[in-house]
Design an enzyme around this catalytic site. Structure first.
Site, mmCIF file in Angstrom:
data_model
loop_
_atom_site.group_PDB
_atom_site.id
_atom_site.type_symbol
_atom_site.label_atom_id
_atom_site.label_comp_id
_atom_site.label_asym_id
_atom_site.label_seq_id
_atom_site.Cartn_x
_atom_site.Cartn_y
_atom_site.Cartn_z
ATOM 1 N N LYS A 116 -34.144 0.027 -30.703
ATOM 2 C CA LYS A 116 -33.492 -0.280 -29.394
ATOM 3 C C LYS A 116 -34.615 -0.491 -28.338
ATOM 4 O O LYS A 116 -34.474 -1.071 -27.270
ATOM 5 C CB LYS A 116 -32.304 0.394 -29.353
ATOM 6 C CG LYS A 116 -31.300 0.553 -30.177
ATOM 7 C CD LYS A 116 -30.778 -1.116 -30.490
ATOM 8 C CE LYS A 116 -30.069 -0.936 -31.839
ATOM 9 N NZ LYS A 116 -30.145 -2.408 -32.506
ATOM 10 N N GLU A 200 -30.243 5.169 -20.216
ATOM 11 C CA GLU A 200 -29.940 4.183 -19.542
ATOM 12 C C GLU A 200 -29.197 4.447 -18.497
ATOM 13 O O GLU A 200 -28.394 5.511 -18.522
ATOM 14 C CB GLU A 200 -29.339 3.018 -20.442
ATOM 15 C CG GLU A 200 -30.202 2.200 -21.315
ATOM 16 C CD GLU A 200 -29.423 0.887 -21.916
ATOM 17 O OE1 GLU A 200 -28.156 1.011 -22.027
ATOM 18 O OE2 GLU A 200 -30.118 0.072 -22.804
ATOM 19 N N HIS A 235 -16.057 1.851 -30.716
ATOM 20 C CA HIS A 235 -17.145 0.961 -30.928
ATOM 21 C C HIS A 235 -17.039 0.047 -31.955
ATOM 22 O O HIS A 235 -17.879 -0.588 -32.567
ATOM 23 C CB HIS A 235 -18.572 1.780 -31.202
ATOM 24 C CG HIS A 235 -18.877 2.818 -30.109
ATOM 25 N ND1 HIS A 235 -19.275 2.047 -28.829
ATOM 26 C CD2 HIS A 235 -18.897 4.121 -29.868
ATOM 27 C CE1 HIS A 235 -19.515 3.209 -28.250
ATOM 28 N NE2 HIS A 235 -19.418 4.475 -28.720
ATOM 29 N N ARG A 291 -28.126 -10.554 -37.643
ATOM 30 C CA ARG A 291 -27.319 -10.978 -38.968
ATOM 31 C C ARG A 291 -25.975 -11.760 -38.322
ATOM 32 O O ARG A 291 -25.884 -12.158 -37.338
ATOM 33 C CB ARG A 291 -26.711 -9.831 -39.485
ATOM 34 C CG ARG A 291 -25.589 -9.121 -38.448
ATOM 35 C CD ARG A 291 -24.894 -7.941 -38.914
ATOM 36 N NE ARG A 291 -23.949 -7.555 -38.092
ATOM 37 C CZ ARG A 291 -24.041 -6.699 -37.036
ATOM 38 N NH1 ARG A 291 -25.193 -6.332 -36.826
ATOM 39 N NH2 ARG A 291 -22.961 -6.363 -36.151
HETATM 40 C C1 MV4 Z 1 -23.232 1.287 -22.654
HETATM 41 C C2 MV4 Z 1 -22.250 1.376 -21.751
HETATM 42 C C3 MV4 Z 1 -22.542 1.489 -20.607
HETATM 43 N N1 MV4 Z 1 -23.763 1.650 -20.059
HETATM 44 N N2 MV4 Z 1 -24.691 1.343 -21.985
HETATM 45 C C4 MV4 Z 1 -23.880 0.314 -26.773
HETATM 46 C C5 MV4 Z 1 -23.188 -0.206 -28.101
HETATM 47 C C6 MV4 Z 1 -21.942 -0.845 -27.914
HETATM 48 N N3 MV4 Z 1 -21.095 -1.174 -28.771
HETATM 49 C C7 MV4 Z 1 -21.267 -0.054 -26.856
HETATM 50 N N4 MV4 Z 1 -22.381 0.471 -25.990
HETATM 51 C C8 MV4 Z 1 -22.118 0.568 -24.578
HETATM 52 N N5 MV4 Z 1 -23.320 0.813 -24.117
HETATM 53 C C9 MV4 Z 1 -24.838 1.185 -20.554
HETATM 54 N N6 MV4 Z 1 -25.823 1.539 -20.103
HETATM 55 C C10 MV4 Z 1 -21.067 1.280 -22.571
HETATM 56 C C11 MV4 Z 1 -20.819 0.880 -23.901
HETATM 57 C C12 MV4 Z 1 -19.768 0.729 -24.673
HETATM 58 C C13 MV4 Z 1 -19.131 -0.546 -24.553
HETATM 59 C C14 MV4 Z 1 -19.965 -1.586 -24.428
HETATM 60 C C15 MV4 Z 1 -19.190 -2.910 -24.602
HETATM 61 C C16 MV4 Z 1 -17.950 -2.953 -25.313
HETATM 62 C C17 MV4 Z 1 -17.391 -1.651 -25.745
HETATM 63 C C18 MV4 Z 1 -17.908 -0.689 -25.354
HETATM 64 C C19 MV4 Z 1 -17.412 0.696 -25.924
HETATM 65 C C20 MV4 Z 1 -17.947 1.721 -25.630
HETATM 66 C C21 MV4 Z 1 -18.822 1.847 -24.922
#
Ligand code: MV4
Length: 498
Positions: A116, A200, A235, A291
């Protein structure tokens, strides 16, 4: 074109890939574990080989066993599906070494996007917006403090070798930082074998919007529009839709262009997905998945493009025949992931034998499933058993159709999350397209499920009663007609005697 394709996967995606092969006239090879002896994908393929015991490490993750079958069967290409070895650079290299075409990107692209930190650096260089944060690895608390001061709390710690949110740690203040770093490192180490972290700025209530990209080996890269995947639980995506309710044609062109730039910057080939998080009106690069995605059918349904076929043709060296301007977007598609999980027991997996199975049909309905009546869902693998995909001319029609299809979908013998999907479809905020990654909590969806399960059980009971009633009526009707026949016979005999 390939002589034979081995599908190194199981369940619905294995059947889905085999369908594309069959339409292209390419024989297929299935691999299956001890637990999948009677699985649909092993029956559907032209040849099927047992590769090991049920645990994935002894079967679907066993690179040598899979390559042995490829040699034995004479398969000259392997499609990995998603999950298992689909983003394993070592597997891609092993295929290349054995002279077997991996239907997907190069091992270099898989490796690069698997880090990443490298992905963020690559995107930044390509001019793709990334979330403000650390340039590279954050080695210690002092470094983390300095970066957090610069970008402001809350921040999020992420595992560089991770993805899908595993090991993510939100830090609201400096006081929590040291402990957070320690725990994030240990999670990353145990989950990915690599404790490297980066930082981040934490974006609150983001939406997850991703762009499908397709790139051939002749320099053509294009996107196939976006997918909205914000409804997730821990997630895990649960409901996806295309197009996103908030993406306008101008946004689609701008962000789609960024996704294409991202793919071009790493000379990407085959199908891939560039994930963005959308927060306060801005899109930021999140991850690139190298993928085919679970949710690819909603893109297929709204473009008419068979992405798996495109993958196979691209891997065989064919050029993409259409231009970006010719990629359509018609109507609205929604996918509900049907999981064998108990929504009343924290969505705990619910493996077991399927005693009744009736899938929905009718206009605009697609089911990708790896199960059938009488099949026993094994406890060793992911709990997703099928995908219900519907299409409508408008989002409203698609929602109404999804509600109708969910009401027709009967799976008994195991618990499923179908009641969860019914609760979302009838939720007013969902119907208005007001989504975020906190949707399930904010809308208190889980509290609605017991009522829906009661409604379903009452309807089932009424149907069963009606069916029993029908049987009773039918039995009475039969008895009456037998009585009438006997009476008729008696009067005829009496008439003949006189
Ligand atoms: C984030 C975020 C808020 N701020 N990064 C990363 C992996 C992805 N499956 C979820 N991730 C997130 N990264 C920053 N800088 C919030 C999430 C997140 C999320 C993002 C999109 C859709 C659903 C989510 C559920 C939990 C956390």
């Amino acid at each position: 074109m390939f002589g034979k394709i081995l599908v190194a996967n199981r369940g619905e995606i294995a059947v889905r890939v085999m369908r594309a092969c069959r339409e292209l006239g390419i024989p297929t090879v299935a691999v299956y574990s001890e637990a999948d002896k009677h699985a649909l994908h092993a029956k559907y393929a032209d040849e099927a080989y047992l590769i090991g015991a049920a645990p994935p490490s002894q079967s679907y993750l066993n690179i040598d066993a899979i390559l042995d079958v490829a040699e034995k069967s004479g398969a000259d290409a392997i499609h990995p599906g998603y999950g298992f070895l689909a983003e394993n650079a070592k597997f891609v290299r092993a295929c290349e070494k054995h002279g077997i075409t991996f239907i997907g990107p190069s091992s270099k692209a898989v490796e690069l996007m698997g880090s990443k930190i490298e992905a963020r650096k690559t995107m930044k260089k390509a001019g793709v917006p990334v979330v403000p944060g650390s340039e590279g690895e954050v080695r210690d608390v002092e470094e983390a403090k300095a970066i957090a001061e610069e970008i402001g709390y809350p921040i999020v710690l992420k595992a560089s070798a991770g993805g899908g949110g595993i090991g993510m740690k939100v830090v609201k203040s400096e006081a929590e930082l040291e402990q957070a770093i320690e725990s994030a490192k240990s999670v990353a180490k145990s989950a990915f074998g690599d404790a490297t972290l980066f930082i981040e700025k934490f974006l609150s209530r983001p939406r997850h919007i991703e762009f499908q990209v397709l790139a051939d080996k002749h320099g053509k890269t294009l996107h196939l529009n976006e997918r909205e995947c914000s409804i997730q639980r821990r997630h895990q995506k649960l409901i996806e839709e295309c197009p996103s309710p908030i993406v306008t044609p101008e946004l689609r062109e701008r962000i789609g262009g960024l996704a294409v730039k991202a793919a071009e910057s790493i000379k990407y080939t085959n199908a891939g997905t560039v994930e963005f998080i959308y927060s306060q009106g801005e899109f930021y690069f999140l991850e690139m998945n190298t993928r085919l995605q679970v949710e690819h059918p909603i893109t297929e349904r709204t473009t008419g493009i068979d992405i798996v076929k495109e993958q196979i043709l691209i891997a065989a060296g064919e050029a993409i025949e259409y231009e970006q301007s010719e990629v359509p977007l018609f109507g609205h598609a929604i996918e509900c992931r049907i999981n064998a999980e108990d929504p009343l027991n924290d969505f705990a997996p619910s493996p077991g034998k399927i005693t009744r199975y009736r899938s929905p049909g009718g206009p605009g309905v697609r089911i990708d499933s790896g199960i059938r009546m009488g099949y026993t869902i094994p406890p060793y693998y992911d709990s997703m058993i099928s995908k219900l995909v519907v299409w409508g001319r408008t989002r409203e029609e698609a929602i109404a159709r999804m509600e109708r299809a969910l009401s027709e979908y009967i799976i008994t013998g195991v618990k499923t999350n179908i009641p969860f999907h019914k609760a979302v479809m009838r939720n007013e905020a969902f119907r208005r397209g007001e989504l975020s990654t906190n949707f399930i909590e904010e809308q208190n969806i889980l509290a609605k499920i017991p009522e829906i399960i009661k409604e379903d059980e009452a309807r089932e009971a009424r149907l069963a009663e009606a069916f029993r009633e029908d049987k009773r009526v039918a039995a009475i009707a039969t008895a009456v007609s037998m009585y009438i026949d006997a009476a008729k016979r008696k009067s005829e005999e009496k008439y003949e005697r006189e």
